[in-house]
Design a protein around this motif. Structure first.
Motif, PDB file in Angstrom:
ATOM      1  N   LEU A  67       1.024  -1.319   0.059  1.00  0.00           N
ATOM      2  CA  LEU A  67      -0.367  -0.272  -0.028  1.00  0.00           C
ATOM      3  C   LEU A  67       0.830   1.498  -0.642  1.00  0.00           C
ATOM      4  CD1 LEU A  67      -2.743   1.275   0.213  1.00  0.00           C
ATOM      5  CD2 LEU A  67      -2.776   0.859   2.205  1.00  0.00           C
ATOM      6  N   ALA A 124     -10.674   5.827   5.488  1.00  0.00           N
ATOM      7  CA  ALA A 124      -9.184   5.024   5.756  1.00  0.00           C
ATOM      8  C   ALA A 124      -8.774   3.762   6.019  1.00  0.00           C
ATOM      9  CB  ALA A 124      -8.220   6.268   6.491  1.00  0.00           C
ATOM     10  N   CYS A 182     -11.116  -2.354   5.037  1.00  0.00           N
ATOM     11  CA  CYS A 182      -9.749  -3.602   5.800  1.00  0.00           C
ATOM     12  C   CYS A 182     -10.614  -4.011   6.757  1.00  0.00           C
ATOM     13  CB  CYS A 182      -8.284  -2.898   5.704  1.00  0.00           C
ATOM     14  SG  CYS A 182      -7.869  -2.595   3.584  1.00  0.00           S
ATOM     15  N   HIS A 183     -10.921  -2.962   7.463  1.00  0.00           N
ATOM     16  CA  HIS A 183     -11.046  -3.139   8.886  1.00  0.00           C
ATOM     17  C   HIS A 183     -12.380  -3.366   9.298  1.00  0.00           C
ATOM     18  CE1 HIS A 183      -7.014  -3.307  10.797  1.00  0.00           C
ATOM     19  NE2 HIS A 183      -6.615  -2.584  10.146  1.00  0.00           N
ATOM     20  N   GLY A 187      -8.334  -7.313   6.807  1.00  0.00           N
ATOM     21  CA  GLY A 187      -7.849  -6.692   7.851  1.00  0.00           C
ATOM     22  C   GLY A 187      -8.395  -7.844   8.982  1.00  0.00           C
ATOM     23  N   PRO A 188      -7.298  -7.634  10.275  1.00  0.00           N
ATOM     24  CA  PRO A 188      -8.398  -8.260  11.526  1.00  0.00           C
ATOM     25  C   PRO A 188      -9.573  -7.491  12.228  1.00  0.00           C
ATOM     26  CG  PRO A 188      -6.182  -7.217  12.078  1.00  0.00           C
ATOM     27  CD  PRO A 188      -6.081  -7.293  10.536  1.00  0.00           C
ATOM     28  N   LEU A 222     -10.665  -5.044  14.974  1.00  0.00           N
ATOM     29  CA  LEU A 222      -9.696  -4.872  15.507  1.00  0.00           C
ATOM     30  C   LEU A 222     -10.827  -4.122  17.135  1.00  0.00           C
ATOM     31  CD1 LEU A 222      -9.172  -1.329  13.526  1.00  0.00           C
ATOM     32  CD2 LEU A 222      -7.264  -3.158  13.564  1.00  0.00           C
ATOM     33  N   SER A 267      -2.697  -7.630  18.789  1.00  0.00           N
ATOM     34  CA  SER A 267      -1.399  -7.950  20.028  1.00  0.00           C
ATOM     35  C   SER A 267      -0.887  -6.778  20.753  1.00  0.00           C
ATOM     36  CB  SER A 267      -0.739  -7.945  18.671  1.00  0.00           C
ATOM     37  OG  SER A 267      -0.378  -7.331  17.699  1.00  0.00           O
ATOM     38  N   VAL A 268      -1.221  -5.310  20.223  1.00  0.00           N
ATOM     39  CA  VAL A 268      -1.162  -5.188  21.061  1.00  0.00           C
ATOM     40  C   VAL A 268      -2.403  -3.259  21.835  1.00  0.00           C
ATOM     41  CG1 VAL A 268       0.863  -3.568  19.925  1.00  0.00           C
ATOM     42  CG2 VAL A 268      -1.478  -2.921  19.064  1.00  0.00           C
ATOM     43  N   LEU A 300      -1.750   0.960  20.323  1.00  0.00           N
ATOM     44  CA  LEU A 300      -2.364   1.348  19.182  1.00  0.00           C
ATOM     45  C   LEU A 300      -1.322   2.704  18.020  1.00  0.00           C
ATOM     46  CD1 LEU A 300      -5.604   0.781  20.618  1.00  0.00           C
ATOM     47  CD2 LEU A 300      -4.149  -0.872  18.613  1.00  0.00           C
ATOM     48  N   THR A 307       2.449  -2.025  10.894  1.00  0.00           N
ATOM     49  CA  THR A 307       2.589  -3.548  11.171  1.00  0.00           C
ATOM     50  C   THR A 307       4.091  -4.110  10.631  1.00  0.00           C
ATOM     51  OG1 THR A 307       1.878  -4.293   9.569  1.00  0.00           O
ATOM     52  CG2 THR A 307       0.406  -3.886  11.621  1.00  0.00           C
ATOM     53  N   TYR A 317       0.807   5.504   8.443  1.00  0.00           N
ATOM     54  CA  TYR A 317      -0.651   5.856   8.135  1.00  0.00           C
ATOM     55  C   TYR A 317       0.080   7.160   8.736  1.00  0.00           C
ATOM     56  CZ  TYR A 317      -3.326   3.158   6.236  1.00  0.00           C
ATOM     57  OH  TYR A 317      -4.074   2.164   5.369  1.00  0.00           O
ATOM     58  N   LEU A 337      -1.778  10.969   7.484  1.00  0.00           N
ATOM     59  CA  LEU A 337      -2.286  11.784   8.691  1.00  0.00           C
ATOM     60  C   LEU A 337      -1.374  12.494   9.488  1.00  0.00           C
ATOM     61  CD1 LEU A 337      -4.349   8.293   9.055  1.00  0.00           C
ATOM     62  CD2 LEU A 337      -4.466  10.144   7.830  1.00  0.00           C
ATOM     63  N   ILE A 376     -10.752   3.163  18.270  1.00  0.00           N
ATOM     64  CA  ILE A 376     -10.811   1.994  18.285  1.00  0.00           C
ATOM     65  C   ILE A 376     -10.805   1.492  20.408  1.00  0.00           C
ATOM     66  CG2 ILE A 376      -9.281   0.028  18.351  1.00  0.00           C
ATOM     67  CD1 ILE A 376      -7.860   1.719  15.707  1.00  0.00           C
TER      68      ILE A 376
HETATM   69  C1  HEC Z   1      -5.111  -2.170   2.933  1.00  0.00           C
HETATM   70  C2  HEC Z   1      -6.311  -2.485   3.941  1.00  0.00           C
HETATM   71  C3  HEC Z   1      -5.970  -2.227   6.082  1.00  0.00           C
HETATM   72  C4  HEC Z   1      -6.113  -0.470   5.609  1.00  0.00           C
HETATM   73  C5  HEC Z   1      -6.653   0.048   4.530  1.00  0.00           C
HETATM   74  C6  HEC Z   1      -5.958  -0.345   6.568  1.00  0.00           C
HETATM   75  N1  HEC Z   1      -5.164  -1.508   7.556  1.00  0.00           N
HETATM   76 FE1  HEC Z   1      -4.314  -2.043   9.913  1.00  0.00          FE
HETATM   77  N2  HEC Z   1      -4.200  -3.610   8.993  1.00  0.00           N
HETATM   78  C7  HEC Z   1      -4.416  -4.870   7.855  1.00  0.00           C
HETATM   79  C8  HEC Z   1      -3.743  -5.700   8.400  1.00  0.00           C
HETATM   80  C9  HEC Z   1      -3.384  -6.959   7.048  1.00  0.00           C
HETATM   81  C10 HEC Z   1      -3.238  -5.478   9.334  1.00  0.00           C
HETATM   82  C11 HEC Z   1      -2.090  -6.908   9.941  1.00  0.00           C
HETATM   83  C12 HEC Z   1      -1.001  -6.536   9.952  1.00  0.00           C
HETATM   84  C13 HEC Z   1      -0.172  -7.362  10.192  1.00  0.00           C
HETATM   85  O1  HEC Z   1      -0.149  -8.675  10.706  1.00  0.00           O
HETATM   86  O2  HEC Z   1       1.188  -7.402  10.813  1.00  0.00           O
HETATM   87  C14 HEC Z   1      -3.534  -4.527   9.677  1.00  0.00           C
HETATM   88  C15 HEC Z   1      -3.061  -4.091  11.409  1.00  0.00           C
HETATM   89  C16 HEC Z   1      -3.584  -3.183  12.387  1.00  0.00           C
HETATM   90  C17 HEC Z   1      -3.718  -2.981  13.651  1.00  0.00           C
HETATM   91  C18 HEC Z   1      -3.155  -4.061  14.629  1.00  0.00           C
HETATM   92  C19 HEC Z   1      -4.155  -4.934  14.881  1.00  0.00           C
HETATM   93  C20 HEC Z   1      -3.168  -6.353  15.903  1.00  0.00           C
HETATM   94  O3  HEC Z   1      -3.585  -6.779  15.917  1.00  0.00           O
HETATM   95  O4  HEC Z   1      -3.060  -4.975  16.768  1.00  0.00           O
HETATM   96  C21 HEC Z   1      -4.327  -1.935  13.852  1.00  0.00           C
HETATM   97  C22 HEC Z   1      -4.705  -1.101  14.782  1.00  0.00           C
HETATM   98  C23 HEC Z   1      -4.648  -1.210  12.703  1.00  0.00           C
HETATM   99  N3  HEC Z   1      -4.654  -1.430  12.160  1.00  0.00           N
HETATM  100  C24 HEC Z   1      -5.265   0.190  12.335  1.00  0.00           C
HETATM  101  C25 HEC Z   1      -5.506   0.316  10.926  1.00  0.00           C
HETATM  102  C26 HEC Z   1      -6.657   2.034  11.096  1.00  0.00           C
HETATM  103  C27 HEC Z   1      -6.979   2.968  11.870  1.00  0.00           C
HETATM  104  C28 HEC Z   1      -6.598   2.460   9.542  1.00  0.00           C
HETATM  105  C29 HEC Z   1      -6.894   3.052   9.131  1.00  0.00           C
HETATM  106  C30 HEC Z   1      -6.133   4.665   9.617  1.00  0.00           C
HETATM  107  C31 HEC Z   1      -5.988   0.464   8.954  1.00  0.00           C
HETATM  108  N4  HEC Z   1      -5.819   0.418  10.132  1.00  0.00           N
HETATM  109  C32 HEC Z   1      -6.053   0.161   7.616  1.00  0.00           C
HETATM  110  C33 HEC Z   1      -4.483  -4.250   6.618  1.00  0.00           C
HETATM  111  C34 HEC Z   1      -5.721  -2.776   6.331  1.00  0.00           C
END
Ligand code: HEC
Ligand code: HEC
Length: 256
Positions: A151, A177, A181-182, A197-198, A200, A206-207, A213, A221, A229, A237, A249
Motif C-alpha cells: 500500500l 481510510a 480492511c477493518h 484486515g483483522p 480491531l 497484539s497491542v 495502538l 506493522t 499512516y 495522517l 478504536i
Molecule cells: C489495505 C488494508 C488495510 C487498511 C486500509 C488499514 N489496515 Fe490496519 N491492518 C491491516 C492488516 C492486514 C493488519 C494486520 C497486519 C499484520 O498482521 O502485521 C492490520 C493491523 C492493524 C492494527 C493492529 C492490530 C493488532 O492485532 O495489533 C491496527 C491497530 C490497525 N491495523 C489499525 C488501522 C487503522 C486505524 C486504519 C486506518 C487509518 C487501518 N488500520 C487501515 C490492513 C489494513
C-alpha cells in the motif's frame, strides 16, 4: 564515449556472472532447472507429478544424500543418487491433493555433498479445486482491485485508502481510510478464507494500550497492507488524526 562504455558494461552484466561463481565449480555443484514449479489447478482426487532436472555443474560426482518434503502429501525421489559432472539427474516430485483446498505451497529440500550449497530448496505450488472444477474458469475476484504488493500513499490510492478531506477525524476518517480492511465497527474484513484486515478487538489485538495502538497506526506493522499512516512515516495522517482513530478504536470497537 562514456554512455557507450556504460552500455557495454550493462550488456556484459549477465555474461560476467559466472566469474563470481567460478571458485565454486571445483567439487560437486548442484543446480536445478527451476526453483519453483506450479501444477496450476489440480482436482482434489488426482495426484500430479513433476520432474525437476538436477544438474551437476561441478567437477566431482554429486551425491544426493537425502530428499525431504514439507508435508506427507508430497513425495520426492531422485532417480539416481549420484550425478556425474556435467550430467543431469531427475528428481520426481508427486503431490497428492487429497483433503487439501485452496492454494498450497510445499517445499522439497535436497541434501547433497555440494559444499557450497549443501541444501537446495525447491517449491511446488498447486491450486486445489473440487474434482471437476479444474476446467471451469476461475471465479471472478471479489476484490476491489488486483492485489497490490504494498500500500503506497499516492493520490490515486488515497482516494480509497486515505482521508476524504484533510480535516477529517474519528468515525468519518475511519470510514474513509480504515473501513475497507477493518470493517464497520472494527469487525475485520475477510474475502473467502483470506483475512484482508483483522478485527480491531481487544481480545485479538497484539497491542491493546493507547500508546501501543498509536505506534501501530503511526508506524505500521510491516505488513504490506498496513504501512505507517503517520506523516512522520510517509503516511497521510497528522498526530491529531491518528489520536482520534485510536480513541475511536478504544472507546467504540475494542471492547466488543
Ligand atoms: C489495505 C488494508 C488495510 C487498511 C486500509 C488499514 N489496515 Fe490496519 N491492518 C491491516 C492488516 C492486514 C493488519 C494486520 C497486519 C499484520 O498482521 O502485521 C492490520 C493491523 C492493524 C492494527 C493492529 C492490530 C493488532 O492485532 O495489533 C491496527 C491497530 C490497525 N491495523 C489499525 C488501522 C487503522 C486505524 C486504519 C486506518 C487509518 C487501518 N488500520 C487501515 C490492513 C489494513
Ligand atoms: C476504488 C477504491 C480503491 C482504490 C483507488 C485503491 N484501493 Fe486498495 N483496497 C480497496 C478496498 C475496498 C480494499 C479491501 C479489500 C478488497 O476489497 O479487495 C483494498 C485493499 C488493499 C490492499 C490489501 C489487499 C489484500 O489483498 O490484502 C492493499 C495492499 C491495497 N488495497 C493497496 C492499494 C494501492 C497501492 C492503491 C493505489 C495504487 C490502492 N489500493 C487503491 C479499495 C481501493
Amino acid at each position: 564515449m562514456k554512455p557507450m562504455a556504460v552500455l557495454v558494461a550493462l550488456a556484459l552484466g549477465p555474461v560476467a556472472r559466472p566469474v563470481a561463481a567460478a571458485p565454486a565449480v571445483s567439487g560437486p555443484r548442484i543446480e536445478a532447472d527451476a526453483a519453483e514449479f506450479s501444477f496450476g489447478r489440480v482436482p482434489n482426487d488426482r495426484a500430479v507429478e513433476h520432474v525437476f532436472k538436477i544438474r551437476n555443474a561441478g567437477t566431482k560426482p554429486l551425491v544426493i544424500t537425502r530428499v525431504q518434503t514439507s508435508c506427507g502429501c508430497t513425495a520426492a525421489m531422485m532417480e539416481t543418487s549420484v550425478v556425474d559432472p556435467g550430467q543431469t539427474g531427475r528428481l520426481r516430485v508427486s503431490f497428492n491433493p487429497h483433503g487439501q483446498k485452496q492454494v498450497v505451497t510445499r517445499t522439497v529440500t535436497v541434501y547433497s555433498n555440494d559444499a557450497v550449497q549443501p541444501t537446495l530448496a525447491l517449491k511446488v505450488t498447486a491450486e486445489v479445486v473440487p474434482a471437476g472444477d479444474e476446467k471451469k474458469a476461475p471465479e471472478p475476484s471479489k476484490r476491489a482491485h488486483a492485489r497490490e504488493a504494498k500500500l503506497v500513499f499516492s493520490t490515486a490510492c488515497l482516494k480509497c485508502h486515505g482521508p476524504k478531506s484533510s480535516g477529517e477525524s474519528g468515525a468519518h476518517l475511519y470510514a474513509s481510510a480504515c473501513v475497507a480492511c477493518h470493517g464497520a465497527s472494527g469487525a475485520g474484513v475477510r474475502l473467502g478464507d483470506e483475512v484482508i484486515g483483522p478485527p480491531l478487538r481487544l481480545a485479538g489485538m497484539s497491542v491493546k494500550s493507547g500508546p501501543g495502538l498509536t505506534q501501530t497506526v503511526q508506524a505500521g506493522t510491516g505488513h504490506p497492507a498496513m504501512p505507517g499512516y503517520g506523516k512522520a512515516y510517509g503516511g497521510p495522517l497528522t498526530d491529531a488524526q491518528v489520536a482520534s482513530l485510536v480513541d475511536l478504536i478504544l472507546k467504540n470497537f475494542a471492547a466488543r
